[in-house]
Design an enzyme around this catalytic site. Structure first.
Site, PDB file in Angstrom:
ATOM      1  N   SER A   1       0.713  -1.177  -0.055  1.00 12.56           N
ATOM      2  CA  SER A   1       0.067   0.108   0.054  1.00 12.56           C
ATOM      3  C   SER A   1       0.719   1.065   0.100  1.00 12.56           C
ATOM      4  O   SER A   1       1.895   1.247   0.531  1.00 12.56           O
ATOM      5  CB  SER A   1      -0.869   0.094   1.364  1.00 12.56           C
ATOM      6  OG  SER A   1      -0.240  -0.064   2.217  1.00 12.56           O
TER       7      SER A   1
ATOM      8  N   GLU B   1       6.053   9.055   0.396  1.00 15.17           N
ATOM      9  CA  GLU B   1       6.814   7.694   0.189  1.00 15.17           C
ATOM     10  C   GLU B   1       7.407   7.566  -0.946  1.00 15.17           C
ATOM     11  O   GLU B   1       6.766   7.279  -2.112  1.00 15.17           O
ATOM     12  CB  GLU B   1       5.354   6.567   0.305  1.00 15.17           C
ATOM     13  CG  GLU B   1       4.608   6.673   1.624  1.00 15.17           C
ATOM     14  CD  GLU B   1       3.391   5.778   1.559  1.00 15.17           C
ATOM     15  OE1 GLU B   1       2.849   5.546   2.510  1.00 15.17           O
ATOM     16  OE2 GLU B   1       2.559   5.972   0.535  1.00 15.17           O
TER      17      GLU B   1
ATOM     18  N   ASP C   1      -3.281   4.686  -3.806  1.00 12.80           N
ATOM     19  CA  ASP C   1      -4.304   5.323  -3.389  1.00 12.80           C
ATOM     20  C   ASP C   1      -4.431   6.868  -3.541  1.00 12.80           C
ATOM     21  O   ASP C   1      -5.462   7.721  -3.754  1.00 12.80           O
ATOM     22  CB  ASP C   1      -4.643   5.344  -1.749  1.00 12.80           C
ATOM     23  CG  ASP C   1      -6.072   5.082  -1.167  1.00 12.80           C
ATOM     24  OD1 ASP C   1      -6.945   4.593  -2.218  1.00 12.80           O
ATOM     25  OD2 ASP C   1      -6.594   5.554  -0.271  1.00 12.80           O
TER      26      ASP C   1
ATOM     27  N   LYS D   1      -6.860   3.692   4.197  1.00 18.21           N
ATOM     28  CA  LYS D   1      -5.960   2.513   3.906  1.00 18.21           C
ATOM     29  C   LYS D   1      -6.722   1.176   4.078  1.00 18.21           C
ATOM     30  O   LYS D   1      -6.870   0.503   3.308  1.00 18.21           O
ATOM     31  CB  LYS D   1      -4.823   2.352   4.897  1.00 18.21           C
ATOM     32  CG  LYS D   1      -4.107   1.065   4.761  1.00 18.21           C
ATOM     33  CD  LYS D   1      -2.796   1.026   5.699  1.00 18.21           C
ATOM     34  CE  LYS D   1      -2.053  -0.141   5.452  1.00 18.21           C
ATOM     35  NZ  LYS D   1      -1.003  -0.462   6.599  1.00 18.21           N
TER      36      LYS D   1
ATOM     37  N   ASP E   1       3.729  -2.762   3.883  1.00 20.85           N
ATOM     38  CA  ASP E   1       4.025  -1.256   3.779  1.00 20.85           C
ATOM     39  C   ASP E   1       4.751  -1.216   2.627  1.00 20.85           C
ATOM     40  O   ASP E   1       5.710  -1.996   2.445  1.00 20.85           O
ATOM     41  CB  ASP E   1       4.003  -0.616   5.068  1.00 20.85           C
ATOM     42  CG  ASP E   1       2.946  -0.490   6.119  1.00 20.85           C
ATOM     43  OD1 ASP E   1       1.822  -0.681   5.596  1.00 20.85           O
ATOM     44  OD2 ASP E   1       3.254  -0.170   7.273  1.00 20.85           O
TER      45      ASP E   1
ATOM     46  N   ASP F   1      -5.930  -1.867  11.886  1.00 21.72           N
ATOM     47  CA  ASP F   1      -5.319  -3.464  12.097  1.00 21.72           C
ATOM     48  C   ASP F   1      -5.794  -4.143  13.397  1.00 21.72           C
ATOM     49  O   ASP F   1      -5.992  -5.248  13.164  1.00 21.72           O
ATOM     50  CB  ASP F   1      -3.827  -3.003  11.817  1.00 21.72           C
ATOM     51  CG  ASP F   1      -3.297  -2.004  12.554  1.00 21.72           C
ATOM     52  OD1 ASP F   1      -4.121  -1.398  13.550  1.00 21.72           O
ATOM     53  OD2 ASP F   1      -2.084  -1.513  12.789  1.00 21.72           O
TER      54      ASP F   1
END
Length: 927
Positions: free
Chosen positions: A171, A178, A207, A401, A425, A629
């Protein structure tokens, strides 16, 4: 149309019918299944196990080798550990009772606050320590896995892989936060994983719908065509090129091929060129867009000229939308650099691009290539890789997410439908290429069909050597998680987790137990929940135990559910294996992708697909929490599933973590905020089902309660200062009883910590750093999270804590330079106040005692000792505020000392010590 067919649910519950149907669907004879799963009748009642229907003779007739084994903690460590825990609980009870019975009448406020805090700390410690009663270790047998699933046998004459397929999810959301180079390295490490190539499918969820991420992934796949065979040829570890080439060790160690040095030199040059291409992508894309947009302007001008006899009107303005262009000259369907309708972060079409096609079922061997590497005898195939960006439209709640992960679950079910899903990740790469195989040992072992997910520990790179802010979290990952593995399993922590797809869909495990009684001491097999029709009301007492029904309107997705469940079963190669599948049932090659399949995959990632379904409520990742999570894992445990903690000898995955104080506190703030949300929701462990073990319930209860300790911790950190200000202490005097209790509690706690360090393998320094940051985070981020949660629940007010200023990094060559960057945030206020108040109180307490006619040194020592205890825990926070060592001017220390002395003298003047000369002289201070 919502697919909630009772026939589908009945098929999912009735395992025997489904097993036969799916075996025929995959072209496998069911005779093997009937032979291996048929339960032989027990002629001898005494030697028969009524739970399994097996006798000892069944095991003696056919030896069976397990894929994993438990390694218990040695009795000489775990027994004293448990005894000391019980001893400390008893001593704490006597101490608190003594504290309540012996109040300090001279300082009732101090006494009342301290006793209240101590009672809460004892309660919080019990919640934390009880789930640690049964820690265990585990070990996987990779050789047994290979013998069972990849060796020639009557059902597998060619020795093809009979392992189940694996879908890997990565993701990402923003290429600026990132970096695509980091994500590309993660993809390369997954492409080179040691698992059957034809059974691995990789999906990246972008995303943000950014063209930079899209083209960076295309470059990564192109470089992977040479990097992956190079790794296979020379058995490279790790298979993240950036980490591999950054290693300080000798690269030729254990390398036997004579062409290794030449190959490494060539691939290093190729990787450097790959990095340059990735770094240059933003400029390449910008220039391309400028060129295409300029051509569009010229085309528009020419059209206007044609309409006006070749003359461009002077008052005419050519307006062309500044589009973002792909390399093939078409508009990028995702987010544009200059946002507009249908092309912004919250408003763009769904995108699905297969960047690496479905590989051949048989190995494709390479050969010599002039100018490149010699891959003779090396499999050069790459796993399938797909870029996915779900559709986003205004007016829809996309659920961050968790929503992106659920979109990947549906798209992957249509395309590859691997029965297992590995969630990573974008900055967590595969450090151990055999990690997936080790995880599969647990899923395919006897009883593995009851495992919902397999959690790997998180390991981090780039942390400062002293680990100033406990970024490694070793106490949690090597202590708490290992202990939970001895109960019902570790919690899900967001990355490095291998899911069973069937469990992620919200179904119940094939077998589970229910625990009744005050402490869950009564254990009984759970009753099977029968499927209900659409008209019938659920008959269970807890909503988590109802079967999922509303998956959406995709027939192709609904039909894939039973297939994934069947393929995820362990091999039925022995009578002791329940709910197994016949050997050789997964040898058929994966069918190639066609246009209708891809079109269906795009349809299920549309923003409207989840309307009137149970996605995010019962199916997939759960919505409604910052820490989705933990909630997702809790729901699975609540249904009776168990999880496993897989610690590999070589770290399975490695990632990055924030080393800056501000970033670290904001990370902890997000976790604590999610915990407060859990406490005030129906996911509170107090409302759990009877399928959750008692100690597992305690562990989940602690997840929701631990942020509230911050209130009591803040008060307790101010008590030493208040004691020094008033000249009183929390007890009447430092008598023998108080000192004996304090000494006993401290010694027992120290022994418990030493034994915990022994069975968990953590270092004493790591334990101390964890204690320090517990105080720092508890007085800042945890307190802010509780205030934020209470305001949201009570008043509906949402508060966000954001950065207000940032100082520039002065040393770009230092890999730990970010450690010294000071970014002011409101989270600093409370710890800073605690430090200043305790420093001033120390000076004032010393001055008060020195100038007293009858100095009460015992009260000074008591308050000073606890003040130093607070300041010792705050030391990393002070270093974070100071920046680099030696950067704080000397004048700061001088003014701080003068200020403390001035304030203390003023306090003594205003409130002189009792019995001093100042009182007799009408308040005039005499030195």
């Amino acid at each position: 149309m919502l697919f909630s067919k009772a026939s589908l649910l009945k098929c999912l519950v009735d395992k025997s019918v489904k097993s036969r149907h799916l075996a025929l669907h995959w072209g496998v004879s069911t005779s093997a299944s009937a032979t291996t799963t048929a339960s032989s009748s027990c002629s001898d009642e005494d030697s028969c196990d009524h739970d399994t229907g097996m006798s000892m003779q069944d095991f003696m007739d056919k030896p069976w080798k397990p894929l994993t084994r438990k390694i218990k903690i040695p009795p000489e460590i775990i027994s004293p550990y448990r005894i000391l825990i019980m001893l400390r609980m008893v001593v704490l009870a006597f101490f608190l009772a003594w504290r309540i019975k012996t109040p300090n009448h001279d300082a009732m406020v101090l006494w009342g606050l301290s006793v209240t805090c101590e009672i809460w700390f004892a309660f919080s410690w019990i919640l934390d320590i009880l789930p640690k009663f049964n820690p265990i270790n585990r070990m996987a047998d990779l050789a047994a896995l290979k013998d069972k699933f990849e060796s020639p046998s009557p059902t597998n004459p060619n020795g093809r892989s009979d392992l189940p397929a694996m879908d890997v999810f990565i993701s990402t959301a923003d290429p600026e936060k990132e970096p695509p180079l980091v994500t590309g390295n993660t993809i390369l490490s997954i492409l080179a994983v040691e698992y059957p190539v034809e059974k691995v499918a990789i999906y990246i969820s972008d995303d943000g719908g950014a063209i930079l991420t899209f083209e960076a992934m295309a470059e990564a796949v192109k470089f992977g065509e040479v990097w992956v065979p190079f790794c296979r040829k020379h058995n490279i570890e790790p298979r993240n090129p950036e980490s591999y080439f950054s290693q300080k060790t000798d690269p030729t160690k254990n390398k036997k091929r004579t062409d290794f040095v030449k190959d490494r030199r060539w691939i290093k040059r190729e990787y450097d060129e790959f990095k340059v291409r990735i770094n240059g992508l933003p400029e390449v894309i910008r220039k391309r867009c400028e060129m295409y947009n300029k051509n569009e302007e010229m085309r528009e001008k020419n059209l206007v000229k044609e309409k006006n006899n070749g003359v461009l009107p002077p008052d005419h303005k050519v307006e062309v939308t500044k589009a973002t262009w792909m390399a093939d000259g078409t508009h990028w369907p995702g987010t544009w650099f200059e946002s507009c309708a249908d092309h912004s972060k919250g408003d763009h079409a769904g995108i699905l691009q297969i960047m690496s096609k479905v590989p051949e079922s048989d190995p494709v061997m390479g050969g010599p290539d002039e100018g490149k590497l010699d891959f003779t005898g090396i499999d050069i195939r790459l796993p399938m890789f797909a870029y996915v960006s779900r559709e986003k439209r205004p007016g829809y709640d996309h659920n961050k997410k968790a929503g992106a992960m659920n979109a990947l679950v549906r798209a992957s079910a249509i395309i590859s439908n691997g029965p297992f899903i590995l969630n990573l990740d974008c900055d967590h790469y595969i450090y151990n290429s055999m990690a997936i195989r080790e995880g599969m040992c647990y899923m395919m072992d006897r009883g593995g069909d009851r495992i919902c997910y397999l959690q790997f520990p998180q390991r981090f790179e780039g942390i400062d050597p002293s680990d100033r802010y406990a970024n490694h979290n070793t106490v949690f990952f090597d202590g708490n998680m290992r202990a939970l593995d001895g109960l019902q399993g570790p919690v899900y922590v967001g990355t490095g987790c291998m899911f069973r797809r069937h469990a992620l869909y919200g179904f119940l495990p094939p077998r589970s137990n229910e625990y009744s009684g005050v402490f869950g001491q009564n254990k009984a097999p759970a009753k099977n929940i029968q499927p209900q029709s659409d008209e019938q009301e659920p008959l269970t007492g807890h909503p988590d135990l109802n079967l999922p029904k509303k998956f959406g309107n995709s027939t192709m997705f609904t039909e894939s559910i039973a297939v994934a469940e069947f393929q995820g079963r362990p091999l039925a190669d022995h009578i002791s294996v329940k709910n197994g599948r016949p050997p050789g049932s997964l040898l058929a090659p994966r069918p190639p992708l066609d246009a209708p399949t891809v079109a269906e995959a795009i349809a299920v990632i549309s923003c409207w697909y989840e309307d009137k379904t149970e996605w995010g409520d019962r199916i997939g990742w759960i919505y409604g929490s910052v820490t989705e999570d933990v909630v997702t894992g809790y729901r699975m445990h609540n249904r009776g599933w168990r999880s496993v903690y897989c610690i590999t000898k070589r770290d399975a995955f490695r990632g990055t973590a924030p080393i800056n104080l501000t970033d670290r506190l904001h990370q902890v703030l997000r976790w604590a905020t999610g915990s407060v949300e859990i406490f005030f929701s129906r996911n509170n462990a107090l409302l759990a089902t009877q399928r959750l073990k008692f100690l597992q319930r305690i562990a989940y209860l602690n997840v929701g309660i631990y942020p509230f300790t911050s209130f009591f911790l803040v008060i307790y950190c101010f008590l030493p200062a208040l004691s020094l200000f008033t000249g009183q202490f929390i007890v009447q005097s430092l008598n023998i009883a108080f000192l004996c209790y304090l000494l006993t509690i401290t010694v027992v706690l120290t022994l418990i910590s030493l034994l915990e360090v022994k069975w968990s393998g953590i270092a004493l320094e790591d334990w101390w750093r964890n204690e320090q940051f517990w105080v720092i985070g508890g007085t800042s981020a945890h307190l802010a999270a509780v205030i934020q949660g209470l305001l949201k629940v009570i008043a509906g007010i949402e508060i966000s804590f954001k950065l207000t200023s940032k100082s520039a990094n002065e040393d770009e060559d230092d890999i730990y330079a970010d450690l010294y960057v000071v970014k002011w945030t409101s989270l600093f206020i409370m710890p800073l106040t605690i430090i200043i108040v305790n420093l001033i109180a120390l000076v004032m307490g010393f001055s008060r005692t020195v100038y007293s006619v009858i100095p009460q040194w015992s009260k000074l020592f008591g308050g000073a000792f606890f003040s130093f205890w607070v300041l010792a825990h705050m030391y990393p926070f002070c270093k974070g505020l100071m920046g680099r060592s030696g950067r704080v001017p000397t004048i700061v220390y001088v003014w701080a000392g003068l200020l403390s002395i001035t304030v203390s003298l003023l306090w003594i003047t205003i409130s002189p010590p009792q019995g001093s000369d100042a009182t007799a002289s009408g308040g005039e201070l005499k030195i």
